[in-house]
Design an enzyme around this catalytic site. Structure first.
Site, PDB file in Angstrom:
ATOM      1  N   PRO A 164       0.823  -1.208   0.000  1.00 40.97           N
ATOM      2  CA  PRO A 164       0.000   0.000   0.000  1.00 40.97           C
ATOM      3  C   PRO A 164       0.858   1.261   0.000  1.00 40.97           C
ATOM      4  O   PRO A 164       1.869   1.325   0.696  1.00 40.97           O
ATOM      5  CB  PRO A 164      -0.801  -0.121   1.303  1.00 40.97           C
ATOM      6  CG  PRO A 164      -0.802  -1.577   1.615  1.00 40.97           C
ATOM      7  CD  PRO A 164       0.512  -2.096   1.125  1.00 40.97           C
ATOM      8  N   GLU A 165       0.445   2.237  -0.792  1.00 40.07           N
ATOM      9  CA  GLU A 165       1.197   3.493  -0.854  1.00 40.07           C
ATOM     10  C   GLU A 165       0.590   4.509   0.118  1.00 40.07           C
ATOM     11  O   GLU A 165      -0.400   4.234   0.794  1.00 40.07           O
ATOM     12  CB  GLU A 165       1.240   3.983  -2.299  1.00 40.07           C
ATOM     13  CG  GLU A 165       1.857   2.928  -3.215  1.00 40.07           C
ATOM     14  CD  GLU A 165       2.314   3.444  -4.568  1.00 40.07           C
ATOM     15  OE1 GLU A 165       2.650   4.629  -4.692  1.00 40.07           O
ATOM     16  OE2 GLU A 165       2.348   2.631  -5.515  1.00 40.07           O
TER      17      GLU A 165
ATOM     18  N   LYS B 258       4.321   5.544   4.614  1.00 40.70           N
ATOM     19  CA  LYS B 258       3.724   4.208   4.662  1.00 40.70           C
ATOM     20  C   LYS B 258       3.583   3.686   6.092  1.00 40.70           C
ATOM     21  O   LYS B 258       3.326   2.498   6.295  1.00 40.70           O
ATOM     22  CB  LYS B 258       4.562   3.232   3.828  1.00 40.70           C
ATOM     23  CG  LYS B 258       4.633   3.606   2.349  1.00 40.70           C
ATOM     24  CD  LYS B 258       5.450   2.605   1.566  1.00 40.70           C
ATOM     25  CE  LYS B 258       5.536   2.997   0.089  1.00 40.70           C
ATOM     26  NZ  LYS B 258       6.303   2.005  -0.707  1.00 40.70           N
TER      27      LYS B 258
ATOM     28  N   ARG C 179      11.547  -3.979  -7.474  1.00 41.62           N
ATOM     29  CA  ARG C 179      10.174  -3.888  -7.959  1.00 41.62           C
ATOM     30  C   ARG C 179      10.182  -3.678  -9.470  1.00 41.62           C
ATOM     31  O   ARG C 179      11.141  -3.123 -10.030  1.00 41.62           O
ATOM     32  CB  ARG C 179       9.429  -2.697  -7.304  1.00 41.62           C
ATOM     33  CG  ARG C 179       9.429  -2.708  -5.787  1.00 41.62           C
ATOM     34  CD  ARG C 179       8.650  -3.879  -5.206  1.00 41.62           C
ATOM     35  NE  ARG C 179       7.261  -3.815  -5.580  1.00 41.62           N
ATOM     36  CZ  ARG C 179       6.338  -3.067  -4.952  1.00 41.62           C
ATOM     37  NH1 ARG C 179       6.703  -2.298  -3.946  1.00 41.62           N
ATOM     38  NH2 ARG C 179       5.087  -3.069  -5.349  1.00 41.62           N
TER      39      ARG C 179
END
Length: 269
Positions: free
Chosen positions: A2-3, A52, A258
């Site tokens: 989640p950002e 975050k 990523r």
């Protein structure tokens, strides 16, 4: 993972439902048993996010949660469901309308109780959060402009910018036609003066909508109404599909662990 906009929404929800009320805190799984016992029955003063990270302050102690890749909160009203599986933490309280409210936490990377100095130490390691009021983006630019590291790497560094993840990284760079491989020191002040407010606007939009939409209406297959999921992004998860601007196939490769997405023509430099 989640950002920042997701953590902001979660903190706002918890603030609305639990702040100012005694909270019954348990750890059905048992892994947070000592922390739950320390917080159980105390009044929640404030829930807030930074990047975050989510914090919930109970007097001089604060709950610190980092969801990581697999963590999630589930919130409801009335009687909570039976506790099953790896349920790290559960909150229960009398809600603002008199009905019971609850929230369950599963699978976080971090769930711990910290003192105020320990919270300050975490916050001191983080870069500016675009969602915090009156945040100065020039600090982030100083860190970017002083580095030879690729800007695609720097944007994922939480000590440079807090709350930015893979989606915002890819989409922000595309919107400003910046190659993710460009050294940070080549991001000049004028370019950053355009990128920073755009990032703030995108993340605030993510808070409002509960999802990330970065495309402009004129670049979508349907130009009226809300963006369809397939129209929400310019490059993120669009490997091999044509660029919405020039038609070139979107590329991907791993950067900072990523998948990075970019258009080799629109983001040539």
């Amino acid at each position: 993972m989640p950002e920042g906009h997701t953590l902001y929404r979660l903190a706002r929800e918890q603030q609305l439902l639990f702040a100012g009320r005694p909270v019954h805190v348990t750890s059905p799984q048992g892994r947070f048993g000592a922390g739950a016992a320390l917080l159980d029955g105390r009044v929640l003063d404030e829930a807030y996010s930074y990047g975050k990270h989510l914090f919930a302050r109970f007097g001089g102690d604060s709950l610190h949660v980092h969801l990581g890749l697999y963590g999630s909160f589930t919130t409801g009203t009335g009687t909570p469901p039976p506790a099953k599986g790896a349920l790290r933490m559960r909150w229960e309280a009398d809600g603002p309308a008199g009905a019971g409210v609850w929230t369950d936490l599963r699978g976080p990377t971090t769930c711990e109780v910290l003192s105020t100095p320990e919270v300050d130490h975490i916050l001191g390691r983080l870069g500016p959060d675009p969602l915090r009021p009156r945040t100065d983006g020039t600090l982030a630019h100083r860190r970017i402009a002083g580095s030879r590291t690729a800007v695609g790497t720097l944007l994922m560094d939480q000590s440079v910018l807090a709350g930015i993840g893979n989606v915002y990284r890819a989409e922000l760079l595309f919107r400003h036609r910046v190659s993710p491989f460009r050294p940070g020191r080549e991001i000049d002040a004028d370019l950053w003066a355009r990128m920073w407010p755009d990032l703030v606007a995108l993340m605030r939009s993510g808070v409002r909508m509960g999802r990330i939409v970065t495309t402009r209406p004129e670049n979508r297959s349907r130009r009226s109404g809300a963006a369809r999921p397939e129209d929400a992004h310019y490059v993120y998860r669009r490997t091999g599909l044509p660029c919405r601007i020039c038609g070139t196939e979107i590329r991907t490769q791993v950067m900072v662990g990523r998948n990075l997405y970019w258009c080799p023509v629109c983001q040539a430099t």
